[in-house]
Write a protein that holds these residues in place. Structure first.
Motif, short mmCIF file in Angstrom:
data_model
loop_
_atom_site.label_atom_id
_atom_site.label_comp_id
_atom_site.label_asym_id
_atom_site.label_seq_id
_atom_site.Cartn_x
_atom_site.Cartn_y
_atom_site.Cartn_z
N SER A 94 -1.38 -10.94 -2.59
CA SER A 94 -1.24 -10.52 -3.99
C SER A 94 -0.97 -9.02 -4.05
CB SER A 94 -2.53 -10.84 -4.76
OG SER A 94 -3.57 -9.98 -4.34
N GLY A 95 -0.44 -8.59 -5.16
CA GLY A 95 -0.19 -7.17 -5.37
C GLY A 95 -1.48 -6.37 -5.31
N ARG A 96 -2.58 -6.99 -5.73
CA ARG A 96 -3.87 -6.30 -5.71
C ARG A 96 -4.27 -5.97 -4.27
NH1 ARG A 96 -9.45 -8.27 -5.89
NH2 ARG A 96 -8.51 -10.30 -5.58
N ARG A 97 -4.08 -6.92 -3.37
CA ARG A 97 -4.41 -6.68 -1.96
C ARG A 97 -3.50 -5.60 -1.37
NH1 ARG A 97 -9.30 -8.50 -1.08
NH2 ARG A 97 -9.54 -10.71 -1.44
N HIS A 98 -2.25 -5.64 -1.74
CA HIS A 98 -1.30 -4.64 -1.26
C HIS A 98 -1.75 -3.25 -1.72
CE1 HIS A 98 2.42 -2.19 -1.47
NE2 HIS A 98 2.60 -2.73 -0.29
N ASP A 99 -2.11 -3.12 -2.98
CA ASP A 99 -2.56 -1.84 -3.51
C ASP A 99 -3.83 -1.37 -2.79
OD1 ASP A 99 -0.46 -1.99 -5.24
OD2 ASP A 99 -1.67 -2.28 -7.05
N GLN A 100 -4.76 -2.30 -2.54
CA GLN A 100 -5.99 -1.95 -1.85
C GLN A 100 -5.68 -1.45 -0.43
OE1 GLN A 100 -8.22 -5.60 -2.05
NE2 GLN A 100 -9.18 -5.08 -4.00
N ALA A 101 -4.76 -2.09 0.24
CA ALA A 101 -4.39 -1.67 1.59
C ALA A 101 -3.77 -0.28 1.58
CB ALA A 101 -3.43 -2.68 2.22
N ILE A 102 -2.90 -0.02 0.62
CA ILE A 102 -2.27 1.30 0.52
C ILE A 102 -3.33 2.37 0.26
CG2 ILE A 102 -0.72 2.73 -0.90
CD1 ILE A 102 0.72 0.82 1.02
N LEU A 103 -4.21 2.12 -0.71
CA LEU A 103 -5.23 3.11 -1.04
C LEU A 103 -6.23 3.31 0.09
CD1 LEU A 103 -5.77 2.18 -4.80
CD2 LEU A 103 -4.46 4.09 -3.85
N PHE A 104 -6.51 2.25 0.86
CA PHE A 104 -7.42 2.37 2.00
C PHE A 104 -6.79 3.18 3.13
CE2 PHE A 104 -8.96 0.78 6.11
CZ PHE A 104 -10.32 1.06 5.99
N THR A 105 -5.50 2.96 3.40
CA THR A 105 -4.85 3.62 4.53
C THR A 105 -4.34 5.02 4.22
OG1 THR A 105 -2.77 2.49 4.01
CG2 THR A 105 -4.21 1.45 5.65
N THR A 106 -4.22 5.39 2.94
CA THR A 106 -3.71 6.71 2.59
C THR A 106 -4.53 7.84 3.22
OG1 THR A 106 -2.62 5.94 0.59
CG2 THR A 106 -3.18 8.27 0.68
#
Length: 118
Positions: A10-22
């Motif tokens: 889901s887009g939510r998981r994608h956003d979480q991954a981006i914010l976690f890895t930033t």
């Protein structure tokens, strides 16, 4: 026996991954220089949130573009959803970057001052 369904990303998981890895990307960049850390962290976060593979449909990344979202309508029309052209890691990212660069190219000629940015 209960059959478990595979969940679609889901887009939510994608956003979480981006914010976690930033921050991780920032730390790696800062190990070289503060400027590189800030630039790499910003590019990772903005690129991940605004240039997502899900720009090929009406999605959160598409809506984030606000009144500029219309620039992604041709991309949505010609790039099928979940095809390698949009979702393959290197190919999809390259196509989105080339598409967006082609849209920005006229500004390079209209505003010559942009060429002097160092």
């Amino acid at each position: 026996m209960k059959i478990r369904r595979c969940s679609i990303a889901s887009g939510r998981r994608h956003d979480q991954a981006i914010l976690f890895t930033t921050p991780i990307i920032g730390i790696i960049g800062v190990s070289h220089s503060l400027e590189l850390g800030i630039i790499s962290m910003s590019a990772h976060c903005l690129g991940g949130l605004y240039l997502s593979p899900d720009l090929d449909l009406v999605s959160k990344p598409y809506k984030r573009w606000g009144w500029l979202r219309w620039i992604w309508i041709p991309y949505q029309k010609y790039i099928p959803h979940r095809s390698p052209l949009s979702h393959a890691p290197l190919l999809g990212s390259t196509i989105r970057l080339l598409y967006f660069s082609a849209l920005l190219l006229p500004f390079w000629f209209i505003f010559p001052g942009l060429r002097q940015v160092e």
